[in-house]
Design an enzyme around this catalytic site. Sequence first.
Site, PDB file in Angstrom:
ATOM      1  N   ASN A 194      -5.478  12.502   0.182  1.00  0.00           N
ATOM      2  CA  ASN A 194      -4.567  11.685   0.989  1.00  0.00           C
ATOM      3  C   ASN A 194      -5.400  10.931   2.022  1.00  0.00           C
ATOM      4  O   ASN A 194      -6.637  11.067   2.064  1.00  0.00           O
ATOM      5  CB  ASN A 194      -3.494  12.569   1.645  1.00  0.00           C
ATOM      6  CG  ASN A 194      -2.389  11.740   2.281  1.00  0.00           C
ATOM      7  OD1 ASN A 194      -1.835  10.851   1.637  1.00  0.00           O
ATOM      8  ND2 ASN A 194      -2.085  11.976   3.537  1.00  0.00           N
ATOM      9  N   LYS A 195      -4.739  10.154   2.834  1.00  0.00           N
ATOM     10  CA  LYS A 195      -5.410   9.306   3.827  1.00  0.00           C
ATOM     11  C   LYS A 195      -6.462  10.071   4.613  1.00  0.00           C
ATOM     12  O   LYS A 195      -6.240  11.219   4.998  1.00  0.00           O
ATOM     13  CB  LYS A 195      -4.339   8.737   4.764  1.00  0.00           C
ATOM     14  CG  LYS A 195      -4.829   7.816   5.862  1.00  0.00           C
ATOM     15  CD  LYS A 195      -5.727   6.705   5.384  1.00  0.00           C
ATOM     16  CE  LYS A 195      -5.143   5.823   4.316  1.00  0.00           C
ATOM     17  NZ  LYS A 195      -6.171   4.969   3.644  1.00  0.00           N
ATOM     18  N   ASP A 255      -2.026  10.961  -2.410  1.00  0.00           N
ATOM     19  CA  ASP A 255      -2.390   9.884  -3.347  1.00  0.00           C
ATOM     20  C   ASP A 255      -2.729  10.431  -4.725  1.00  0.00           C
ATOM     21  O   ASP A 255      -2.601   9.729  -5.727  1.00  0.00           O
ATOM     22  CB  ASP A 255      -3.556   9.074  -2.792  1.00  0.00           C
ATOM     23  CG  ASP A 255      -3.060   8.159  -1.692  1.00  0.00           C
ATOM     24  OD1 ASP A 255      -2.921   8.633  -0.556  1.00  0.00           O
ATOM     25  OD2 ASP A 255      -2.752   6.987  -1.997  1.00  0.00           O
ATOM     26  N   GLN A 265      -2.074   2.466   9.869  1.00  0.00           N
ATOM     27  CA  GLN A 265      -0.788   2.560   9.148  1.00  0.00           C
ATOM     28  C   GLN A 265       0.219   3.356   9.972  1.00  0.00           C
ATOM     29  O   GLN A 265       1.420   3.110   9.895  1.00  0.00           O
ATOM     30  CB  GLN A 265      -0.980   3.244   7.790  1.00  0.00           C
ATOM     31  CG  GLN A 265      -1.728   2.431   6.754  1.00  0.00           C
ATOM     32  CD  GLN A 265      -3.189   2.781   6.717  1.00  0.00           C
ATOM     33  OE1 GLN A 265      -3.775   3.145   7.739  1.00  0.00           O
ATOM     34  NE2 GLN A 265      -3.814   2.671   5.569  1.00  0.00           N
ATOM     35  N   ARG A 315      -7.331  -0.305  -6.935  1.00  0.00           N
ATOM     36  CA  ARG A 315      -7.690   0.757  -5.983  1.00  0.00           C
ATOM     37  C   ARG A 315      -7.792   2.049  -6.797  1.00  0.00           C
ATOM     38  O   ARG A 315      -6.899   2.326  -7.594  1.00  0.00           O
ATOM     39  CB  ARG A 315      -6.630   0.895  -4.863  1.00  0.00           C
ATOM     40  CG  ARG A 315      -6.648  -0.264  -3.871  1.00  0.00           C
ATOM     41  CD  ARG A 315      -5.716   0.005  -2.698  1.00  0.00           C
ATOM     42  NE  ARG A 315      -6.319   0.912  -1.721  1.00  0.00           N
ATOM     43  CZ  ARG A 315      -5.632   1.454  -0.706  1.00  0.00           C
ATOM     44  NH1 ARG A 315      -4.342   1.201  -0.569  1.00  0.00           N
ATOM     45  NH2 ARG A 315      -6.233   2.262   0.152  1.00  0.00           N
ATOM     46  N   ARG A 360       0.841  -1.186   0.000  1.00  0.00           N
ATOM     47  CA  ARG A 360       0.000   0.000   0.000  1.00  0.00           C
ATOM     48  C   ARG A 360       0.882   1.243   0.000  1.00  0.00           C
ATOM     49  O   ARG A 360       2.093   1.145   0.109  1.00  0.00           O
ATOM     50  CB  ARG A 360      -1.011  -0.010   1.175  1.00  0.00           C
ATOM     51  CG  ARG A 360      -0.446  -0.633   2.407  1.00  0.00           C
ATOM     52  CD  ARG A 360      -0.223   0.214   3.621  1.00  0.00           C
ATOM     53  NE  ARG A 360      -0.170   1.615   3.508  1.00  0.00           N
ATOM     54  CZ  ARG A 360       0.955   2.329   3.595  1.00  0.00           C
ATOM     55  NH1 ARG A 360       2.145   1.733   3.775  1.00  0.00           N
ATOM     56  NH2 ARG A 360       0.943   3.639   3.531  1.00  0.00           N
ATOM     57  N   GLY A 361       0.228   2.407  -0.153  1.00  0.00           N
ATOM     58  CA  GLY A 361       0.985   3.646  -0.335  1.00  0.00           C
ATOM     59  C   GLY A 361       1.090   3.885  -1.835  1.00  0.00           C
ATOM     60  O   GLY A 361       1.408   2.954  -2.597  1.00  0.00           O
ATOM     61  N   ALA A 362       0.820   5.131  -2.249  1.00  0.00           N
ATOM     62  CA  ALA A 362       0.669   5.417  -3.689  1.00  0.00           C
ATOM     63  C   ALA A 362       1.864   4.955  -4.542  1.00  0.00           C
ATOM     64  O   ALA A 362       1.683   4.211  -5.515  1.00  0.00           O
ATOM     65  CB  ALA A 362       0.383   6.907  -3.870  1.00  0.00           C
TER      66      ALA A 362
HETATM   67  O1  MRU Z   1      -4.566   3.329   2.118  1.00  0.00           O
HETATM   68  P1  MRU Z   1      -3.081   3.523   2.014  1.00  0.00           P
HETATM   69  O2  MRU Z   1      -2.332   2.991   3.180  1.00  0.00           O
HETATM   70  O3  MRU Z   1      -2.552   3.029   0.679  1.00  0.00           O
HETATM   71  O4  MRU Z   1      -2.904   5.091   2.023  1.00  0.00           O
HETATM   72  C1  MRU Z   1      -1.620   5.640   1.941  1.00  0.00           C
HETATM   73  C2  MRU Z   1      -1.608   7.119   2.037  1.00  0.00           C
HETATM   74  O5  MRU Z   1      -2.618   7.768   2.117  1.00  0.00           O
HETATM   75  C3  MRU Z   1      -0.277   7.794   1.894  1.00  0.00           C
HETATM   76  O6  MRU Z   1      -0.253   8.972   2.633  1.00  0.00           O
HETATM   77  C4  MRU Z   1      -0.029   8.131   0.426  1.00  0.00           C
HETATM   78  O7  MRU Z   1      -0.221   7.005  -0.384  1.00  0.00           O
HETATM   79  C5  MRU Z   1       1.328   8.661   0.202  1.00  0.00           C
HETATM   80  S1  MRU Z   1       2.501   7.364   0.416  1.00  0.00           S
HETATM   81  C6  MRU Z   1       4.033   7.835   0.096  1.00  0.00           C
END
Ligand code: MRU
Length: 351
Positions: A250-251, A240, A199, A94, A47-49
């Site tokens: 973002n999250k 994201d 996370q 996603r 996970r994470g963009a």
């Molecule tokens: O749902 P996730 O854990 O994939 O969400 C991740 C985030 O929101 C991060 O802040 C974003 O992807 C930037 S990661 C370098």
Amino acid sequence: MSEIRPIRWADGQLHLLDQTRLPAEETTVVVARYEEAVDAIREMRVRGAPAIGVTAAYAMAMAARRLADESRGQPGSQFMPLLEQAATRIKAARPTAVNLGWAVDRMLAVAASSGTPPEIAGRLLAEAEKIQTEDEAINRRMGEFGKDLMPDGGSVLTHCNTGALATSAFGTALGVIRAGWESGKRFDVFNTETRPWLQGARLTSWEFQKLGIPATLLVDSAAGMLMRQGRIGCVITGADRIAANGDTANKIGTYALAVLARENGIPFYVAAPTSTIDLGLPDGDGIEIEERAPEEVTRYGAVPTAPQGVAAVNPAFDVTPHRYITAIVTESGVASAPYAESLLLAVRSEK
Ligand code: MRU
């Protein structure tokens, strides 16, 4: 300390550090088919963009290899149409992080070059490896640009996980904090828990421990109180998807932090590679927000945290309007308002 690298290509397979098991267990899931990579993205094992983008690139390489094996020697190959079908499936894993679609489109552009299916499959694997290597270099550049924003003697708050685990290595917002720390600055670090997937608690706290950077965990709802008490000097998060005007997805919880930061006179920074900037969207209203299962809110693993049958809403991301964002760190520098101009320049300079 050895670098944390959550994604590894070895023996023709993708090895993913399973982020649903951390911090209790450091286990790896091995993925040999692109459909399993799609599942790993959906189930948040990776996970994470940026990490999702890299995984999607390898998923395309795996799809191409299988299609090349199947089409070998057959005239009138269905290689490209079938690869495009796989691309559509990978992109749908996603919806919010633009890095996923960006990586798949980059792979499709390589696939469109001339050659036999096995040649194209070989080129796609090389491209996936290139995307992964580039990502680490980009993150280190962001760290170099962003470290000047980190305080010496003050404090910083971050949200979710934006470290090595969310990327190929080093991280985005967490990478900026790391670069500031490694430049010799000393400051207090706070990180939110990040409900409902934790996370922050599970992954960011684990990374800060590995890096030897002392960090203090707080429940998401404590951030406003700490800001009012003067204990938070600035906020930095990842992204994201960033629209052309700077509106940033973002999250979930990021928007609330940005509004609280403004209310308390605290700078709010975003760190993201230019591949997260979606110039096709004029503003954040067009960003698709992933809705995840209500069970992620009403239970933790197998343990219920709410009465049976209760309704729950679970948006995974929110959009922070650009007016709350003090600066956006990319690999081409630190962009500030008006973002419609500065982000365009940042993207153009990386083309
Ligand atoms: O749902 P996730 O854990 O994939 O969400 C991740 C985030 O929101 C991060 O802040 C974003 O992807 C930037 S990661 C370098």
